[in-house]
Design a protein around this motif. Structure first.
Motif, PDB file in Angstrom:
ATOM      1  N   ALA A  31      48.415  38.503  40.913  1.00 17.96           N
ATOM      2  CA  ALA A  31      47.254  38.465  40.018  1.00 17.96           C
ATOM      3  C   ALA A  31      46.764  39.868  39.701  1.00 17.96           C
ATOM      4  CB  ALA A  31      46.130  37.632  40.648  1.00 17.96           C
ATOM      5  N   PHE A  32      46.675  40.711  40.709  1.00 16.52           N
ATOM      6  CA  PHE A  32      46.234  42.086  40.466  1.00 16.52           C
ATOM      7  C   PHE A  32      47.254  42.854  39.628  1.00 16.52           C
ATOM      8  CE2 PHE A  32      42.904  41.574  43.635  1.00 16.52           C
ATOM      9  CZ  PHE A  32      41.911  42.409  43.131  1.00 16.52           C
ATOM     10  N   LEU A  33      48.533  42.585  39.849  1.00 18.03           N
ATOM     11  CA  LEU A  33      49.551  43.251  39.035  1.00 18.03           C
ATOM     12  C   LEU A  33      49.382  42.898  37.564  1.00 18.03           C
ATOM     13  CD1 LEU A  33      52.144  44.898  38.690  1.00 18.03           C
ATOM     14  CD2 LEU A  33      53.441  42.812  39.216  1.00 18.03           C
ATOM     15  N   LEU A  34      49.194  41.617  37.264  1.00 13.04           N
ATOM     16  CA  LEU A  34      49.023  41.213  35.861  1.00 13.04           C
ATOM     17  C   LEU A  34      47.713  41.712  35.290  1.00 13.04           C
ATOM     18  CD1 LEU A  34      50.957  39.546  34.019  1.00 13.04           C
ATOM     19  CD2 LEU A  34      51.539  39.531  36.452  1.00 13.04           C
ATOM     20  N   ALA A  35      46.667  41.738  36.116  1.00 16.49           N
ATOM     21  CA  ALA A  35      45.397  42.289  35.641  1.00 16.49           C
ATOM     22  C   ALA A  35      45.578  43.748  35.247  1.00 16.49           C
ATOM     23  CB  ALA A  35      44.328  42.151  36.727  1.00 16.49           C
ATOM     24  N   ALA A  36      46.376  44.478  36.018  1.00 16.59           N
ATOM     25  CA  ALA A  36      46.630  45.883  35.707  1.00 16.59           C
ATOM     26  C   ALA A  36      47.464  46.031  34.443  1.00 16.59           C
ATOM     27  CB  ALA A  36      47.333  46.560  36.884  1.00 16.59           C
ATOM     28  N   ILE A  37      48.509  45.221  34.320  1.00 14.62           N
ATOM     29  CA  ILE A  37      49.387  45.316  33.147  1.00 14.62           C
ATOM     30  C   ILE A  37      48.639  44.954  31.872  1.00 14.62           C
ATOM     31  CG2 ILE A  37      51.415  44.311  32.016  1.00 14.62           C
ATOM     32  CD1 ILE A  37      52.618  43.932  34.842  1.00 14.62           C
ATOM     33  N   LEU A  57      51.688  54.804  27.018  1.00 15.18           N
ATOM     34  CA  LEU A  57      51.570  55.734  28.134  1.00 15.18           C
ATOM     35  C   LEU A  57      50.501  55.252  29.115  1.00 15.18           C
ATOM     36  CD1 LEU A  57      52.335  58.399  29.505  1.00 15.18           C
ATOM     37  CD2 LEU A  57      50.608  59.536  28.064  1.00 15.18           C
ATOM     38  N   ALA A  58      49.345  54.874  28.578  1.00 10.77           N
ATOM     39  CA  ALA A  58      48.273  54.367  29.438  1.00 10.77           C
ATOM     40  C   ALA A  58      48.716  53.106  30.164  1.00 10.77           C
ATOM     41  CB  ALA A  58      47.034  54.088  28.591  1.00 10.77           C
ATOM     42  N   ASN A  59      49.371  52.211  29.465  1.00 10.08           N
ATOM     43  CA  ASN A  59      49.836  50.951  30.032  1.00 10.08           C
ATOM     44  C   ASN A  59      50.851  51.185  31.145  1.00 10.08           C
ATOM     45  OD1 ASN A  59      51.536  48.013  28.676  1.00 10.08           O
ATOM     46  ND2 ASN A  59      50.010  48.122  30.273  1.00 10.08           N
ATOM     47  N   SER A  60      51.802  52.063  30.899  1.00  9.76           N
ATOM     48  CA  SER A  60      52.866  52.290  31.877  1.00  9.76           C
ATOM     49  C   SER A  60      52.363  53.001  33.122  1.00  9.76           C
ATOM     50  CB  SER A  60      54.013  53.094  31.244  1.00  9.76           C
ATOM     51  OG  SER A  60      53.570  54.360  30.795  1.00  9.76           O
ATOM     52  N   VAL A  61      51.514  54.011  32.957  1.00  9.15           N
ATOM     53  CA  VAL A  61      51.004  54.754  34.115  1.00  9.15           C
ATOM     54  C   VAL A  61      50.129  53.862  34.990  1.00  9.15           C
ATOM     55  CG1 VAL A  61      49.504  56.655  34.837  1.00  9.15           C
ATOM     56  CG2 VAL A  61      51.188  57.013  33.018  1.00  9.15           C
ATOM     57  N   ALA A  62      49.230  53.112  34.364  1.00  7.65           N
ATOM     58  CA  ALA A  62      48.352  52.229  35.128  1.00  7.65           C
ATOM     59  C   ALA A  62      49.151  51.141  35.836  1.00  7.65           C
ATOM     60  CB  ALA A  62      47.308  51.606  34.206  1.00  7.65           C
ATOM     61  N   SER A  63      50.131  50.570  35.161  1.00  9.06           N
ATOM     62  CA  SER A  63      50.947  49.511  35.764  1.00  9.06           C
ATOM     63  C   SER A  63      51.755  50.038  36.939  1.00  9.06           C
ATOM     64  CB  SER A  63      51.877  48.896  34.716  1.00  9.06           C
ATOM     65  OG  SER A  63      51.143  48.317  33.658  1.00  9.06           O
ATOM     66  N   GLY A  64      52.359  51.204  36.772  1.00 11.70           N
ATOM     67  CA  GLY A  64      53.135  51.792  37.859  1.00 11.70           C
ATOM     68  C   GLY A  64      52.279  52.147  39.056  1.00 11.70           C
ATOM     69  N   ALA A 112      50.056  35.143  38.534  1.00 10.56           N
ATOM     70  CA  ALA A 112      50.248  35.881  37.281  1.00 10.56           C
ATOM     71  C   ALA A 112      49.318  35.369  36.186  1.00 10.56           C
ATOM     72  CB  ALA A 112      51.705  35.778  36.834  1.00 10.56           C
ATOM     73  N   PHE A 113      49.226  34.055  36.054  1.00  8.68           N
ATOM     74  CA  PHE A 113      48.332  33.488  35.045  1.00  8.68           C
ATOM     75  C   PHE A 113      46.868  33.785  35.374  1.00  8.68           C
ATOM     76  CE2 PHE A 113      52.101  31.197  33.772  1.00  8.68           C
ATOM     77  CZ  PHE A 113      51.918  30.988  32.416  1.00  8.68           C
ATOM     78  N   ALA A 114      46.524  33.762  36.662  1.00  5.91           N
ATOM     79  CA  ALA A 114      45.154  34.090  37.064  1.00  5.91           C
ATOM     80  C   ALA A 114      44.838  35.544  36.741  1.00  5.91           C
ATOM     81  CB  ALA A 114      44.972  33.830  38.560  1.00  5.91           C
ATOM     82  N   GLY A 115      45.816  36.419  36.922  1.00  6.46           N
ATOM     83  CA  GLY A 115      45.607  37.831  36.615  1.00  6.46           C
ATOM     84  C   GLY A 115      45.388  38.077  35.135  1.00  6.46           C
ATOM     85  N   VAL A 116      46.134  37.347  34.292  1.00  8.20           N
ATOM     86  CA  VAL A 116      45.927  37.457  32.844  1.00  8.20           C
ATOM     87  C   VAL A 116      44.527  36.992  32.476  1.00  8.20           C
ATOM     88  CG1 VAL A 116      46.627  36.494  30.607  1.00  8.20           C
ATOM     89  CG2 VAL A 116      48.363  37.258  32.232  1.00  8.20           C
ATOM     90  N   ALA A 117      44.098  35.870  33.043  1.00 13.10           N
ATOM     91  CA  ALA A 117      42.759  35.353  32.759  1.00 13.10           C
ATOM     92  C   ALA A 117      41.688  36.351  33.192  1.00 13.10           C
ATOM     93  CB  ALA A 117      42.555  34.015  33.469  1.00 13.10           C
ATOM     94  N   ALA A 118      41.884  36.994  34.354  1.00 12.30           N
ATOM     95  CA  ALA A 118      40.915  37.970  34.847  1.00 12.30           C
ATOM     96  C   ALA A 118      40.842  39.186  33.924  1.00 12.30           C
ATOM     97  CB  ALA A 118      41.286  38.401  36.264  1.00 12.30           C
ATOM     98  N   ALA A 119      42.000  39.661  33.481  1.00 14.30           N
ATOM     99  CA  ALA A 119      42.020  40.810  32.567  1.00 14.30           C
ATOM    100  C   ALA A 119      41.305  40.479  31.266  1.00 14.30           C
ATOM    101  CB  ALA A 119      43.458  41.235  32.288  1.00 14.30           C
ATOM    102  N   HIS A 120      41.563  39.295  30.736  1.00 15.34           N
ATOM    103  CA  HIS A 120      40.903  38.877  29.503  1.00 15.34           C
ATOM    104  C   HIS A 120      39.391  38.798  29.694  1.00 15.34           C
ATOM    105  CE1 HIS A 120      44.746  36.797  27.746  1.00 15.34           C
ATOM    106  NE2 HIS A 120      44.846  38.111  27.794  1.00 15.34           N
ATOM    107  N   ALA A 121      38.964  38.261  30.830  1.00 14.39           N
ATOM    108  CA  ALA A 121      37.528  38.145  31.089  1.00 14.39           C
ATOM    109  C   ALA A 121      36.878  39.522  31.177  1.00 14.39           C
ATOM    110  CB  ALA A 121      37.293  37.365  32.378  1.00 14.39           C
ATOM    111  N   ARG A 195      52.508  36.630  30.434  1.00 10.36           N
ATOM    112  CA  ARG A 195      52.178  37.480  29.290  1.00 10.36           C
ATOM    113  C   ARG A 195      52.306  36.753  27.951  1.00 10.36           C
ATOM    114  NH1 ARG A 195      54.790  43.368  30.770  1.00 10.36           N
ATOM    115  NH2 ARG A 195      54.328  43.771  28.565  1.00 10.36           N
ATOM    116  N   CYS A 196      52.916  35.562  27.959  1.00 12.83           N
ATOM    117  CA  CYS A 196      53.008  34.823  26.696  1.00 12.83           C
ATOM    118  C   CYS A 196      51.668  34.181  26.328  1.00 12.83           C
ATOM    119  CB  CYS A 196      54.120  33.777  26.745  1.00 12.83           C
ATOM    120  SG  CYS A 196      53.710  32.235  27.558  1.00 12.83           S
ATOM    121  N   VAL A 197      50.714  34.144  27.255  1.00 10.59           N
ATOM    122  CA  VAL A 197      49.385  33.605  26.938  1.00 10.59           C
ATOM    123  C   VAL A 197      48.363  34.733  26.809  1.00 10.59           C
ATOM    124  CG1 VAL A 197      49.789  31.329  27.912  1.00 10.59           C
ATOM    125  CG2 VAL A 197      48.892  33.146  29.395  1.00 10.59           C
TER     126      VAL A 197
END
Length: 239
Positions: A31-37, A57-64, A112-121, A195-197
């Motif tokens: 979940a945290f990984l997807l929130a970061a991505i 660049l921002a996406n890749s550095v933060a994700s890594g 993963a789905f929970a992480g996407v929802a958290a990022a969106h929120a 990531r498809c949602v």
């Protein structure tokens, strides 16, 4: 000069932790990984004023960076797989019981789905929205196979240095693969599905998901075959 990270005989040795607790750890870590991505993708896209290179660049550095931190935090609990392919590979090598695999995979996908929802929120986006970000074509599918092939090699090779080695190896590899692959290196079925949602910078159109999944599995299978060919002894490090 002697390396700080010395090769070890085997990968991280897990304590006797119950399967439900390990599953919970996998869910939270993923979940945290997807929130970061997804979160860094949204932030980078909003702050880059339309400059796609800056957003990536921002996406890749933060994700890594997040990936490295999460591996260090969870490696001693569940192994910090956060990826069904890594889980399957661990099972094939006898590091994880086959009966544990379904729990890990369900936890990873759910997390993963929970992480996407958290990022969106966090960024005021709808909880879920189908992505319109097309990632199609043979070049991207080949990229996913290559990215996943490389990821399996790095996970196997870096494991001899323990959690620190895996964290350094995997995170830097994924950061680099964001740039040297045209698919931006998903290399993870749980990440791909979630990531498809997300109709954001990091999203992938649902129609493109099956091809990515097939390419990832093909890349992982090719890597496993290659490693059997070169012999595990070649990955054990100097004596």
């Amino acid at each position: 000069m002697t390396s700080v990270l010395r090769p070890r005989a085997s990968s991280v040795s897990l304590p006797r932790i119950s399967l439900p607790r390990r599953g919970a750890a996998e869910a939270v870590a993923t979940a945290f990984l997807l929130a970061a991505i997804v979160g860094s993708g949204i932030a980078g896209d909003r702050l880059s004023a339309g400059n796609q290179a800056t957003a990536l660049l921002a996406n890749s550095v933060a994700s890594g960076a997040a990936l490295a931190a999460l591996i260090l935090a969870f490696a001693g609990i569940s192994g910090a797989h956060m990826n069904p392919i890594v889980t399957l590979d661990a099972s094939l090598r006898g590091e994880l019981r086959r009966a544990d695999v379904p729990v890990y995979v369900v936890a990873q996908i759910g997390g993963a789905f929970a992480g996407v929802a958290a990022a969106h929120a966090m960024f005021g986006e709808p909880v879920f929205s189908l992505s319109r970000n097309a990632r199609e074509g043979s070049a991207r599918l080949f990229s996913e196979a290559v990215a996943t092939f490389g990821l399996v090699l790095v996970v196997r090779g870096a494991a001899r240095y323990g959690a620190a080695g895996v964290a350094a190896g995997v995170s830097t590899y994924i950061l680099a693969a964001y740039w040297f692959t045209s698919s931006t290196s998903f290399a993870n079925p749980a990440v791909t599905l979630a990531r498809c949602v997300s109709d954001t910078f990091a999203g992938i159109r649902p129609a493109d998901v099956p091809g990515f999944l097939a390419a990832q599995l093909a890349g992982a299978a090719a890597a496993a075959g290659f490693l059997r060919f070169v012999s595990p002894r070649n990955l054990e490090g100097p004596s």
